[in-house]
Design a protein around this motif. Structure first.
Motif: not given
Lengths: 516, 240
Positions: A268-281, A326-340
């Motif tokens: 469990i950890g935090l992710i900072l995200y750009d709320a204005d980019a959500v809908l475009d994504a 955040s371990p979440i940021y590391r797993l999802a973004m740095r090592y890119r091993v976590a998937l939705p």
């Protein structure tokens, strides 16, 4: 750029042994009440399998999540606003209790009060809904460990996307467990579908909640959630869902499911995200681009520009520091091993998974090869389409390249660390196929294999200056109604009701100590 | 007696209706819901519920037209008594049949399905009894008197009396010679109004019309600012 913080989770599926401790502790905490007997905010399903509720992933049937209309705009799959209001009187997409299962209890008094006699007394299952005798024919994880899989598992919607020939063989080749909670999506379809505006996403931590005072029981959230993680409490007539254990999160503690996870597979950890980019994504034309689009919404907490923007958006320094660890940021973004899970639903889910390597290893062993040899595993990842296609239909909208890339990394990490610890050598040849630096490889190994409590759960507490408001919320708790999640037992149900001492009470005021 | 039935009873019922709603909203928003049972049974509900609700909308619209709009207005608009009678009886009968059929289906599932029966509260039982009485009496009046019988011009008596009640100038004498079936329908309707705030009928006032223009995703702050809100106060508007 509008920076928002989201409490997110990653589960490492290779470690899940399907013990259901998370489900049981969650149920004891949140849903051990009348009205939600059939509800599991956290459930563990065996995959391949039909899931809970049955075939929830079949959006042709349940019409959950979002889709793009002809002009490329996001639209709830169940239809626009007018259509949903017309369906208010009867929701055509609502799962029945039988799509979940009929909860059972036992008449234990028969056992306790049986007179002495030659035969052992037996008890029969009674429906928790009707109180009548019943046969137990389904449950939240009926096909545990592939039990009955040849009969039931072909109904798994993920198999429909796969080649015909594999359908009857898969149960011999692989299985794994999939623990599921609410995804607390960035673009939640349940919130969008709620006619009353009772469901909301918290600005501070992104947790999606149901305001029990404002819910009017229109049940659109239940059908619109593609993960079927919002439930009807049939006693109160209101919607309930996984709360991400927000009272614990506010105190800086992990959720109950994570805290009690025997396999320590949750992060469990935090992710900072750009709320204005959500809908475009969420609008990415090709569903296979949704994973990268969602990653594009996440912000690098170490980027000074992001930190400045986060401060400008009112995120405190301790939260920014937590996001950097955040371990979440590391797993999802740095090592890119976590998937939705199922990015194609376009809700941008925030509980991600590290896909299991075990199906591939099972397949390697199944053909009589040595699963410890990385070459065998690499070849299996590229050659064995069956488990790969299946995992891809779960985690990458069918893109096997993405899943293969993650499995390559996991496999390379195992071989690399085996060489390090057993042979005492550095297997640099394994770094290149994994696309990772040696330091990343070792850090990832540490996070996945031996990370301690405070590395797995980096949860910043809610702010002390908010404490007065938090305490005030606890005073007149609206959830204390009969059957409500608060269950204090003091508030009468509805207009009048029995008090804790059995007398009939008339409720006059709401608030602490005045319920009488 | 006339005064008691046609001037006192209405105001007692209206007082309970208004005060009851205020009280319910203040103490029991958690219980303020349609109490959906679709998850327990959906086959009969998917037919019965839309029939009942749409029929009820039509019937309510008809009552507004018949009771609140003075006869002189419709005549000024060129609608003579014969045309009004024709439209009101035919539309009223269709709406009434929808309501009756819908209610019958909903009652059938409530009585025959053990899941729904167990989920039925005392308030539900009272509500369904009164509601059925109001509807059946109203249907008998419409079908018996105005469709098959000689017809009764309620707009000359009942409607005038009803508007008098709402404007605080009640004339109970107008109701003295009204046919018994209409009297019974009117009295049962006051009873329905009196129990309304204590039943699931309160969900009527929560019809989510605002959904049509609300932003899709609702964000709310955890902390209520500046002072903590009391639980029954509505939170600020969503923003996106």
């Amino acid at each position: 750029m509008r920076v928002m913080a989201q409490v997110a989770m990653v589960m490492n599926l290779d470690k899940c042994i399907g013990c259901h401790t998370c489900s049981v502790t969650c149920k004891q905490t949140w849903t051990n009440r009348e009205g939600v007997e059939y509800v599991w905010f956290n459930n563990v399903e065996t995959k391949p399998g039909v899931g809970y509720p049955k075939r929830y992933e079949d959006q042709e049937r349940w019409r959950g999540g979002w889709q793009l209309d002809a002009r490329g705009r996001l639209k709830l799959r169940a239809g626009g606003r007018v259509k949903r209001l017309l369906n208010l009187f009867a929701n055509p997409d609502l799962p029945d209790l039988d799509d979940y299962y009929e909860p059972a209890t036992y008449d234990y008094d028969t056992l306790i009060n049986a007179p002495a006699g030659p035969h052992t007394p037996v008890i029969r299952p009674k429906s928790a809904i009707t109180g009548q005798d019943m046969a137990i024919t389904w449950g939240a994880n009926w096909e545990d460990d592939l039990g009955g899989a040849p009969e039931h598992a072909p109904a798994d919607p993920n198999l429909a996307a796969m080649a015909e020939k594999v359908k009857l063989e898969f149960d011999k080749t692989f299985m794994f467990h999939l623990p599921r909670i609410c995804e607390h999506c960035l673009n939640p379809a349940c919130v969008a579908a709620c006619p009353s505006g009772a469901m909301y996403k918290r600005e501070e931590d992104g947790i999606v909640l149901v305001d029990q005072n404002r819910c009017r029981g229109w049940r659109m959230c239940v059908s619109s959630c593609p993960y079927k993680k919002v439930y009807v409490n049939h006693k109160t007539g209101k919607a309930e869902k996984c709360t991400f254990c927000f009272p614990r999160i506010e105190a800086g503690q992990p959720t109950v499911c994570a805290e009690t996870c025997v396999g320590r597979l949750r992060y469990i950890g935090l992710i900072l995200y750009d709320a204005d980019a959500v809908l475009d994504a969420a609008r990415a034309a090709d569903p296979r681009d949704l994973l990268e689009a969602q990653r594009g919404v996440f912000l690098d907490p170490d980027d000074p520009a992001v930190v400045d923007a986060a401060r400008a958006s009112g995120i405190s320094d301790d939260w920014i520091a937590a996001a950097q660890r955040s371990p979440i940021y590391r797993l999802a973004m740095r090592y890119r091993v976590a998937l939705p899970l199922h990015p194609e639903y376009r809700t941008l889910p925030m509980v991600w998974y590290i896909p299991p390597l075990s199906p591939v290893l099972d397949a390697v062993t199944g053909v009589g090869a040595d699963a410890d040899d990385p070459d065998n595993v690499f070849h299996a990842i590229t050659d064995l389409r069956i488990p790969l296609e299946y995992l891809a239909s779960l985690f990458s909208a069918g893109d096997t390249e993405v899943v293969a890339g993650v499995l390559m990394k996991l496999s390379a990490m195992r071989a690399y660390m085996r060489a390090r610890t057993v042979d005492g050598t550095v297997a640099t040849d394994l770094l290149e196929p994994a696309g990772m630096a040696a330091s990343d490889m070792e850090e990832m190994y540490r996070l996945l294999a031996i990370a301690k409590y405070d590395e797995r759960y980096v949860v910043p507490a809610a702010h002390r200056e908010d404490a007065a408001a938090l305490a005030a919320q606890a005073d007149g708790c609206s959830l204390d109604g009969d059957g409500g999640p608060g269950m204090s037992g003091f508030h009468p149900s509805g207009v009048t009701g029995r008090r804790g001492d059995g007398r009939l009470g008339l409720k006059l005021f709401i608030g602490k100590g005045t319920a009488s | 007696m006339t005064v008691a039935l046609w001037a006192v009873v209405p105001y007692i019922a209206l007082t309970i209706f208004v005060v009851g709603h205020v009280w319910r909203w203040r103490v029991d928003q958690f219980g303020w819901t349609s109490r959906t049972s679709q998850v327990l049974e959906s086959r009969l509900l998917r037919l019965g519920s839309p029939l009942f609700h749409l029929g009820a909308f039509a019937a309510i619209g008809g009552h507004v037209l018949g009771l609140l709009v003075p006869k002189t207005w419709t005549e000024a608009a060129g609608v003579d008594e014969h045309l009004y009678h024709l439209v009101s009886v035919s539309a009223g009968t269709v709406a009434g049949l929808m309501v009756v059929a819908g209610l019958a289906l909903l009652l059938a599932r409530r009585l025959t399905n053990p899941r729904i029966r167990r989920a039925t509260t005392r308030a539900d039982k009272v509500l369904f009894t009164v509601l059925a009485a109001v509807i059946l009496l109203g249907m008998t009046a419409t079908v018996g008197q105005n469709l098959l019988g000689g017809g009764y011009d309620y707009r000359a008596t009942i409607a005038v009396w009803f508007r008098g009640v709402l404007t605080f100038h009640p004339d109970p004498g107008l109701m003295a010679d009204v046919p018994l079936i209409f009297q019974a329908h009117a009295l049962s309707a006051w009873l329905l109004a009196a129990i309304w705030p204590f039943t699931r009928l309160v969900h009527v006032w929560s019809a989510p019309i605002a959904y049509l223009w609300r932003p899709y995703v609702v964000y709310r702050r955890r902390t209520a600012r500046p002072a903590p809100a009391r639980p029954f106060e509505r939170e600020g508007a969503s923003r996106r």
